[in-house]
Each structure stands twice: as C-alpha cells, then as structure tokens.
Write an enzyme that holds these catalytic residues in place. Structure first.
Site, mmCIF file in Angstrom:
data_model
loop_
_atom_site.group_PDB
_atom_site.id
_atom_site.type_symbol
_atom_site.label_atom_id
_atom_site.label_comp_id
_atom_site.label_asym_id
_atom_site.label_seq_id
_atom_site.Cartn_x
_atom_site.Cartn_y
_atom_site.Cartn_z
ATOM 1 N N LYS A 197 18.690 122.873 -0.582
ATOM 2 C CA LYS A 197 18.449 122.902 -2.023
ATOM 3 C C LYS A 197 19.180 124.086 -2.662
ATOM 4 O O LYS A 197 19.064 125.221 -2.196
ATOM 5 C CB LYS A 197 16.949 122.987 -2.281
ATOM 6 C CG LYS A 197 16.554 122.916 -3.746
ATOM 7 C CD LYS A 197 15.042 122.980 -3.900
ATOM 8 C CE LYS A 197 14.597 122.917 -5.344
ATOM 9 N NZ LYS A 197 13.128 122.965 -5.486
ATOM 10 N N SER A 242 11.748 119.324 -8.524
ATOM 11 C CA SER A 242 13.098 119.807 -8.698
ATOM 12 C C SER A 242 13.961 119.675 -7.441
ATOM 13 O O SER A 242 15.157 119.970 -7.475
ATOM 14 C CB SER A 242 13.037 121.288 -9.098
ATOM 15 O OG SER A 242 12.453 122.082 -8.058
ATOM 16 N N SER A 268 7.471 120.007 -6.671
ATOM 17 C CA SER A 268 8.909 119.815 -6.476
ATOM 18 C C SER A 268 9.315 119.288 -5.107
ATOM 19 O O SER A 268 10.480 118.933 -4.908
ATOM 20 C CB SER A 268 9.650 121.122 -6.756
ATOM 21 O OG SER A 268 9.644 121.414 -8.128
#
Length: 488
Positions: free
Chosen positions: A80, A156, A180
């Site tokens: 990420k 996210s 997320s």
C-alpha cells in the site's frame, strides 16, 4: 495451470516439484499487471526490475534449499502506497504534495515480509493519506473493483484489494483506521483481516502513539484465509519499537485453520446502529447466516445488538480522526510539508477540511470523546458476554460509482432514510476502530449485478485465532474461490 490465482501453498508445492519457478511466477504477475492495470488502476508504482532480480535470486536459492521453504518464499506482494514503504521507491501517500517523494527507508513490517521470501511488485493505490473509504486521489485517479470497472474498489487499501482480486499479486499489505482493510475486501471479493489493536506491531514514527485515536491496524489482504494467516504469522511477531504489540512469541495463527464453527454462539445483526443494508446486500447476508447455521453454529438474529445510533458513532470517530489527520500533516514537516504553504494547497479539498477541523479542536473536547468512546467499547463488549462472535454486513451498499479522474469519489450521502458521511458512512466498519476488536471481512457472494458483498466476523478483543478459525471454516462451507473465474 492458472498461475495468477495460485495460493501460497500451491506455489510452494509447484516450486518444490519443479513445475514452476519464482521467475515464471513473477513474470506471470507482471504480465497480469500489464494486461489489467490500465482499467483497474491497482498498482501506481512498479518495481518490476527489482522483482525480477529477487525472483532470480529465489530461483538460485531454491536449487540448493532443503527443508520447508520460508513462509512467503516466491510470493508476489503488493504494498500500500501509504506507510508500507520500500527504500528508494516512490511513496506518494496518494497526495499531490508527495507525488515525487522517494522513500528514505523500508518499513520494518515490510522488511519482515521480504525477509520471509515475499517479492514486492510495487506500490498500490490509496486515498490521500488513507482518509476515506474509496480509493482515488488527484495523483493517480480512482481504482475499480475488478468485478465491475467503474465501481469503486473501496478504500483506503483499495489498490491492494483490487490487485489481489485481479490476480496481479498473491497477497498485499493494508492498514485500517476506519475500515480501510475490510471495506475494500468486501468491494473486491477478497479476505481482509483487522487484528486486535497491536496484533501486527508497527514502528510508527515520529509519533509512536499516533495509532491510538482512532485505533489504526496493519493487516493482510488475500484471496484465502490460509494466505492471510501466512502473512499474519510473519507480521505479528513482537517488535521492540512497537508499544502495544505482543511482548513474546505468538501462538501460530496457522493453528486456527483447522477450527470449527460448530457450537459457537453467533449473533447475526443484519442491521447495526440503525444502518439497514441495501436489498442485494441483505440477501447475501441472509444466505451467509444460513451457511453459518449449517456449519453447526448457533445463530441468533438480533436487531441492533449495539444500542447506539450510527450518527453518534460517526460523530465520535470523526472527532478523533480529524485530530489524527491534523497530526499526520504535522508529522510530514520532516519531509518539507507545511499546511499553510503553496505545497499544502496541493492537498485535496476533502483532506484539507479534515485537517482544518482538527486544528480547531480544543484538547478538552478531544479528550471528552474518549469518554464517549469508552461507552461504545462497553456496548460492543456486552455482546460477547452472551455470544462468541458477531456477524454483520461490511458495506451496506455494493455499487459505489467512481468519479472521473481529477475529481474525488465519495459514497452515498444517504442510506435509506439515514443521512451518512459520504466518505465512509455507508459501511459498518469504523465502529470497531473505536474499540480495537479483531474483525475479518469474508466474501459472501455477488449481487445480481456481479458486485461482491462482504460480511464482518467480529470477535472479542484478543480472540484473533477464533475470528480466523471461524473465517476458515466459513470458507469451507461457503467457498468464494470460484468467483475469481470470471476475472480470468
């Protein structure tokens, strides 16, 4: 053999038999990215050359290695693009203010994955500083769920979830301060796990206390519970720099894979805190509840077992998070970011709004929110006085249309008759970032339009093995691997 959808155990068996080599697997992953990433937009920075070097080194090591392979040997990994940095690789935080930022070091939890044999393919898309539960930003644009191009991957950690679902990576890293991990797991039809707070140690700097309000967790995204467990066994070991993680070796999470749902008392909450799911989500949840019962669990349907209105949960969480956002920007001064500067003006409007609200909040008002948060914790804990697990939808809607590149994607501002925050109020996830409980999101099938639906499995704090074990048994009774066939 469809290399793109092999799990870790299958990869290792193929390596041992000579049927596949790490070089072949990485080349297949790169080809998959080249074929699909233009539409999905999961990866934003690739480390193809370094991955190929690592694959050749792994292949040479394999020829002389005896005994069990390292737990993530030769496994294609997505990282990420937030705090999962690789030294010398662009790390943008999804922000125009950091579009050309190069990571000065590799995050300690990432290094653990690499030391266990994983091969990083690059950085995956995220919302700016992870501030909302859709994945888009003004640097790279939006990420789609591979099941429906144009519908958000969730966020996210949406780039990581989409990469795993599309077969671009076997596993990927994620973080969760308000859903997320779980929101994109549901939107992309993969398995995501948010461990008990501190379950994955994280050497957060410059603020070692920054993950407290709200609780922010590191965790895995994978196509199977077994692959997520393999990541947890590597990521979950004690770390000296972490203040809240385990103090000694953890019991292997792999022990959970043989657990059973039989005789577990499960509270089934199709509606939580007043949020009622859309019909297509409710239908899949009802089927999942029947599957739990068929597996031997004692399932009791409850109406709103956590008696607090969702608007109150939202208010408490946002009050904590806006200070978190302001502190995030303050921590970026070491990289030359000043909020009240031309560079600060590159931040998105929605993120700037959070930061401004955080800068205005009085310390005593922020502290008072933790008193209210304690009451929420006690309400959730009360469920586990009578039940072993709580299950509830992850997202209450399945379709989240992406906005055009250059603009910002938000979810619905209303769910039924209830007004919600469009950045994340259409999920049932961030209640559990106030409390720190372990939560998995498991796929429970597709809507009539072909969009994935997810179910949260929530356990008592520190009952991570129980949540993973229940997830593994649910995967056996209601498997989801066949849903990826439509993406091949």
């Amino acid at each position: 053999m469809d290399i793109a959808y092999l799990g870790i155990a299958q990869l290792h068996a193929a390596y041992r038999s000579g049927e596949l080599s790490p070089v072949e697997v990485i080349e297949a992953a790169v080809a998959r990215i080249e074929s699909l990433n233009g539409e999905v937009n999961a990866f934003v920075t690739l480390t193809t050359d370094a991955a190929r070097v690592a694959a050749r080194q792994a292949e040479a090591a394999l020829a002389r290695h005896e005994g069990p392979l390292p737990p993530l040997f030769g496994v294609p990994l997505g990282l990420k693009d937030l705090s999962d940095s690789l030294q010398g690789v662009r790390n943008t935080y999804g922000s125009r203010a950091f579009a050309d930022h190069i990571a000065p070091g590799t995050a300690k939890h990432v290094q653990r994955l690499l030391d266990a044999g994983a091969i990083a393919l690059g950085m995956t898309n995220t919302s700016e500083f992870g501030h909302k539960n859709t994945t888009d930003n003004l640097v790279f644009g939006p990420t789609s769920t591979p099941f429906f191009i144009g519908s958000s991957s969730g966020g996210s950690s949406g780039g990581s979830a989409a990469a795993v679902a599309a077969g671009m990576a076997c596993v990927a890293t994620a973080s969760d301060g308000g859903g997320s991990i779980r929101v994109p797991a549901a939107a992309c039809g993969v398995f995501g796990f948010k461990p008990t707070f501190g379950g994955v140690p994280w050497a957060g700097r410059p603020n070692a206390f920054g993950a407290l309000a709200p609780f922010t967790h590191k965790g895995p995204l994978a196509r199977s519970v077994a692959d997520a467990v393999a990541m947890m066994d590597v990521m979950g070991q004690p770390m000296r720099q972490d203040l809240f993680g385990p103090s000694g070796p953890i019991r292997p999470y792999g022990d959970a894979l043989s657990a059973s749902l039989r005789n577990l008392k499960v509270a089934y909450a199709p509606t939580l805190c007043g949020l009622k799911p859309a019909p297509e989500v409710a239908a899949r949840m009802a089927e999942a509840a029947r599957a739990l019962a068929a597996a031997g669990a004692h399932v009791t349907e409850l109406s709103d077992p956590v008696p607090i209105h969702y608007a109150e949960v939202e208010r408490i969480w946002q009050g904590l998070y806006v200070v978190f956002a302001a502190d995030t920007v303050a921590g970026m001064r070491k990289h030359g970011l000043e909020f009240d500067s031309p560079r600060g003006s590159l931040l998105s409007d929605s993120f700037r709004d959070l930061v401004e609200r955080g800068r205005r909040m009085l310390a005593i008002d922020h502290a008072a929110l933790n008193h209210e948060r304690t009451a929420v914790l006690d309400l959730v804990d009360a469920v586990f006085e009578d039940y072993d697990l709580l299950v509830t939808p992850t997202n209450v809607v399945a379709y989240l249309p992406n906005a055009p590149a250059g603009t910002e994607t938000f979810g619905p501002s209303r769910v039924g008759e209830l007004a919600v925050d469009s950045t994340m109020g259409w999920s049932l996830a961030y209640l559990f970032n106030l409390t720190g409980h372990p939560v998995a999101s498991v796929p429970v099938g597709l809507s009539p339009e072909g969009l994935p639906v997810g179910m949260q499995i929530v356990g008592p704090r520190r009952a991570d093995h129980q949540v993973l074990g229940a997830s593994a048994d649910f995967e056996r009774v209601m498997p989801w691997a066949d849903t990826y066939r439509r993406l091949q």
